[in-house]
Design a protein around this motif. Structure first.
Motif, short mmCIF file in Angstrom:
data_model
loop_
_atom_site.label_atom_id
_atom_site.label_comp_id
_atom_site.label_asym_id
_atom_site.label_seq_id
_atom_site.Cartn_x
_atom_site.Cartn_y
_atom_site.Cartn_z
N LEU A 74 36.02 16.80 36.84
CA LEU A 74 35.79 15.41 37.03
C LEU A 74 35.73 15.05 35.66
O LEU A 74 35.06 15.59 34.66
N TRP A 81 34.23 8.45 37.99
CA TRP A 81 34.83 9.43 37.30
C TRP A 81 36.41 9.40 37.68
O TRP A 81 37.09 8.84 38.83
N CYS A 133 39.70 11.76 38.46
CA CYS A 133 40.04 13.09 39.01
C CYS A 133 41.38 13.29 38.99
O CYS A 133 42.11 12.75 38.47
#
Length: 359
Positions: A112, A134, A136
């Motif tokens: 992440l 975040w 990803c």
């Protein structure tokens, strides 16, 4: 060489059929719809999971992390990665905290990359609702390409494909398993794999061949047109929403748990009324999804709803606490196997498992 039947032409059924045929078995694939991959498989958010969506169930997260690599290795032409893909934790009503989400990613060996809220604001996300975000490495699947690949592989491996063929009964005797579709019965098969995920009406002369007890969801996903640059955003873990690109197209798919789930039923089959056109109020359901999108992504340019994708999703019953979505194969009777479908990217491992079980 064995004579094997596979019931269900979704991604799991097709994967199993191809793997078995490559082993030299004679395989017949039965699908009740006019085409393969035209049911729940394709009418989903087309996410290729790494397991981040399941912070409350490590088994699902870990199986998805492995499945991601398996699927990308098996179908690389179908996987789209060329866009920023984000997860966010809501400030309120989230079932996990930001720290718990990060810890779940660490436990499932996922990466992440924390980003500023300004970065997701560039895509129209309501950052005042987001606690932390975040980027990803999850991707999406282009289903039209996948459908072409699997159709070609079925032909190349001499798999007999019977579409518009709904199996209503399976009978077992000394010759093996006979499948009945209402108008005729098949030849006898030595092995049967049922990959219908609870969406069949199959009866059986074998008491052991039962349908699993499922929780059924009648769902919709919106396909929309937008001028917003291609991105993905999922707010977890709770009743929030997902926006993802639709494969390699310039369209997006939108899903929100309670807004996309039009009805829920628990048992060994879903209500017959779910198949009847007009049973559900599509107009209100679509409007509810649009309103949810405007709540969480007010700056997202939702220009037009180009399609409403319907599916009947089958999940294990009584998994609300963890949201578990694992995949497995169970032998219900001698050489009769039932497939539990968790996430699409698990299909490669399940295909290999079927190959081992058929020996």
């Amino acid at each position: 060489m064995k004579n094997i039947a596979v019931i269900g032409g979704g991604i799991f059924g097709c994967s199993i059929a191809v793997e078995l045929a490559k082993e030299g078995h004679k395989v017949t694939l039965f699908e009740k719809l006019p085409e393969i991959l035209s049911g729940a498989t394709t009418n989903s958010t087309n996410r290729l999971h790494l397991g981040l969506h399941y912070p409350r169930d490590l088994k699902t997260a870990s199986q998805s992390k492995i499945g991601f690599a398996d699927f990308e290795g098996r179908f690389p032409e179908t996987v789209r990665r060329d866009f920023p893909n984000y997860y966010g934790i809501a400030k309120t009503n989230s079932k996990v905290s930001a720290e718990e989400f990060e810890w779940s990613a660490l436990r499932s060996e996922n990466s992440l990359f924390r980003v500023s809220l300004d970065e997701i604001a560039d895509y129209g996300i309501a950052t005042e609702e987001i606690l932390r975000a975040w980027r990803c490495e999850e991707a999406v699947i282009d289903f039209p390409i996948l459908q072409k690949i699997l159709s070609r592989e079925l032909q190349e491996n001499d798999i007999t494909l019977r579409v518009r063929c709904e199996i209503l009964e399976v009978r077992h005797d000394n010759n093996g398993w006979t499948l009945v579709d209402g108008s005729e019965q098949s030849e006898a098969f030595e092995v049967v794999f049922r990959a219908t995920y609870g969406s069949d009406r199959i009866g059986s002369t074998s008491a052991a061949v039962h349908r699993r007890h499922y929780e059924y969801h009648k769902t919709i996903v919106l396909e929309v047109e937008s001028s917003t640059p291609t991105f993905g955003m999922t707010v977890v873990d709770g009743d929030f929403m997902t926006i993802l690109p639709q494969g390699f197209s310039d369209r997006f798919l939108i899903y929100a748990p309670t807004k996309s789930v039009m009805a829920v039923a628990t048992g060994n089959q879903y209500p017959n009324s779910w198949d009847i056109e007009g049973t559900f109020d599509e107009r209100n359901a679509v409007e509810d999804l649009i309103q949810r999108t405007r709540q969480w992504a007010p700056g997202f340019d939702l220009r037009k709803v180009s399609a409403v994708l319907y599916a009947i999703r089958s999940i294990e019953a009584n998994v609300k606490k963890t949201d578990r979505r694992v995949s497995s194969i169970t032998e219900l009777d001698h050489n009769f196997f039932d497939v539990l479908s968790g996430k699409i990217d698990h299909c490669v491992a399940i295909g290999h498992q079927a190959k081992v079980l058929s020996k």
